[in-house]
Design a protein around this motif. Structure first.
Motif, PDB file in Angstrom:
ATOM      1  N   LYS A 248       0.906  -1.201  -0.148  1.00 12.88           N
ATOM      2  CA  LYS A 248      -0.047  -0.012  -0.130  1.00 12.88           C
ATOM      3  C   LYS A 248       0.946   1.212   0.093  1.00 12.88           C
ATOM      4  O   LYS A 248       0.487   2.124  -0.561  1.00 12.88           O
ATOM      5  CB  LYS A 248      -0.890  -0.087   1.281  1.00 12.88           C
ATOM      6  N   LYS A 249       1.889   1.263   0.701  1.00  9.42           N
ATOM      7  CA  LYS A 249       2.900   2.360   0.904  1.00  9.42           C
ATOM      8  C   LYS A 249       3.920   2.530  -0.433  1.00  9.42           C
ATOM      9  O   LYS A 249       4.006   3.422  -0.907  1.00  9.42           O
ATOM     10  CB  LYS A 249       3.653   2.367   1.976  1.00  9.42           C
ATOM     11  N   GLN A 250       4.202   1.074  -0.646  1.00 10.89           N
ATOM     12  CA  GLN A 250       5.617   1.274  -1.555  1.00 10.89           C
ATOM     13  C   GLN A 250       5.165   1.009  -3.090  1.00 10.89           C
ATOM     14  O   GLN A 250       5.901   1.138  -4.134  1.00 10.89           O
ATOM     15  CB  GLN A 250       6.696   0.163  -1.127  1.00 10.89           C
ATOM     16  N   GLY A 251       3.892   0.739  -3.238  1.00 16.46           N
ATOM     17  CA  GLY A 251       3.493   0.022  -4.854  1.00 16.46           C
ATOM     18  C   GLY A 251       3.925  -1.184  -4.993  1.00 16.46           C
ATOM     19  O   GLY A 251       4.109  -2.115  -4.052  1.00 16.46           O
ATOM     20  N   GLY A 252       3.769  -1.593  -6.318  1.00 12.20           N
ATOM     21  CA  GLY A 252       3.844  -2.943  -6.951  1.00 12.20           C
ATOM     22  C   GLY A 252       2.859  -3.703  -7.015  1.00 12.20           C
ATOM     23  O   GLY A 252       3.181  -4.900  -7.028  1.00 12.20           O
TER      24      GLY A 252
END
Length: 355
Positions: A248-252
């Motif tokens: 949620k924070k870092q993406g991917g």
């Protein structure tokens, strides 16, 4: 009846500690001229269910996380401020004789408080603050009485002591948010006499505070927060809670994340904001607010403020209490900027040292 330091003045730097349902956030300021500098900032996650709906269920586990957090921050300051949630506090504006000194007023409150507080006084932590002369009777003063179950205060005090800190202030989140608002107030247009709604959207709880000319007139907590987005990511993509939180924070995440998961959650946030404001309008003389300030971890979602502004027709801003502060070189300024909306409570607590 025990003493509670909601409202008394402090004159030393304090570590501000926001113990939420998912993390502990630490902030420490120093005074530079008429402004402040961020000297220390750190965040550590809490094990699941150690804090539930702002109640500390496992004090020892929370204390160990706090101890590690303080060590990682490398702060030399040991005096600390912490807050209890607004829903656990009863406040009452009462009138008292204006010729009493603090000791006499405390004795007076001790004998009279049982008519205002619906709990046995031996189970209550109590504090008061003189607001000014009574408008009805010049011989009386208006006094703000604040009371909280002693166990809520003692649990937090105990956690701080186990972590090697000295608890100097137990504040109320609503007053803490009001204090932190002064750091973002100058970022708004037409500051005087404004009706401002601060929506603090955390992991599990959303708190609405409405301020008129910088003073809190209304607060309400509701169960809603970013954990719902994390759980939907878990469910849809088969991830653990930790993996979903990081993604949620870092993406991917997969290509359909934005349209299938994130956008519906943002719509749910808008509905929650609308519902919270409707509760306020239905119980007050107001039917509009001049500005919405978004705080809490969810506020950092890209495009959320714009969406709320578009749907509600009210200017919306993401809270940044550090916009006009200098930052010590040891502080990770990029991480601080990303976490800024979620640090309003910790900022308001850190400010207690400079009143």
């Amino acid at each position: 009846m025990s003493a509670l330091d909601f409202l008394r003045k402090k004159n030393k730097p304090l570590i501000g500690l926001d113990i939420s349902s998912t993390t502990i956030k630490l902030l420490e300021f120093s005074k530079h001229g008429s402004g402040y500098r961020v000297e220390n900032y750190a965040v550590k996650p809490l094990p699941p269910n150690t804090v539930v709906e702002k109640n500390i269920n496992e004090p020892e586990a929370v204390a160990q996380v706090l101890k590690a957090l303080v060590q990682s921050a490398r702060t030399k300051t040991k005096d600390a401020a912490v807050a209890v949630s607004g829903s656990s506090v009863i406040t009452k504006l009462v009138e008292m004789p204006g010729d009493l000194n603090d000791e006499q007023m405390e004795a007076y409150i001790s004998t009279e408080a049982d008519q205002y507080i619906p709990y046995p006084l031996e189970e209550v932590a109590l504090d008061f603050d003189v607001q000014g002369p009574s408008q009805k009777n010049p011989d009386q003063v208006e006094v703000l009485l604040a009371a909280c179950r002693s166990e809520n205060v003692e649990t937090r005090v105990g956690v701080l002591e186990v972590a090697g800190l000295t608890p100097k202030v137990v504040d109320v989140e609503a007053y803490t948010m009001e204090r932190a608002f002064e750091l973002v107030r100058e970022q708004l247009d037409d500051q005087d006499e404004q009706v401002v709604a601060i929506l603090d959207i955390g992991a599990t709880m959303t708190t609405l505070s409405v301020l008129v000319d910088g003073k809190t007139i209304y607060t309400r907590e509701q169960l809603f927060g970013g954990k719902q987005l994390t759980e939907e990511i878990q469910r849809r993509y088969g991830l653990s809670a930790e993996e979903a939180g990081l993604a949620k924070k870092q993406g991917g995440l997969p290509d359909d994340y934005e349209t299938e998961v994130l956008e519906p959650f943002k719509d749910a946030v808008v509905q929650q904001v609308t519902r919270s404001l409707q509760f306020f309008f239905s119980s007050s003389q107001y039917n509009d607010v001049d500005h919405i300030v978004l705080a809490g971890g969810v506020a950092a979602l890209e495009g959320l403020a714009g969406l709320i502004e578009e749907k509600l027709g009210t200017p919306a801003t993401v809270a940044d209490p550090f916009a006009n502060m200098s930052i010590a070189s040891r502080v990770n300024s990029a991480a601080l900027s990303g976490d800024a909306p979620s640090l309003m409570i910790a900022a308001g607590l850190a400010l207690r040292g400079f009143e």
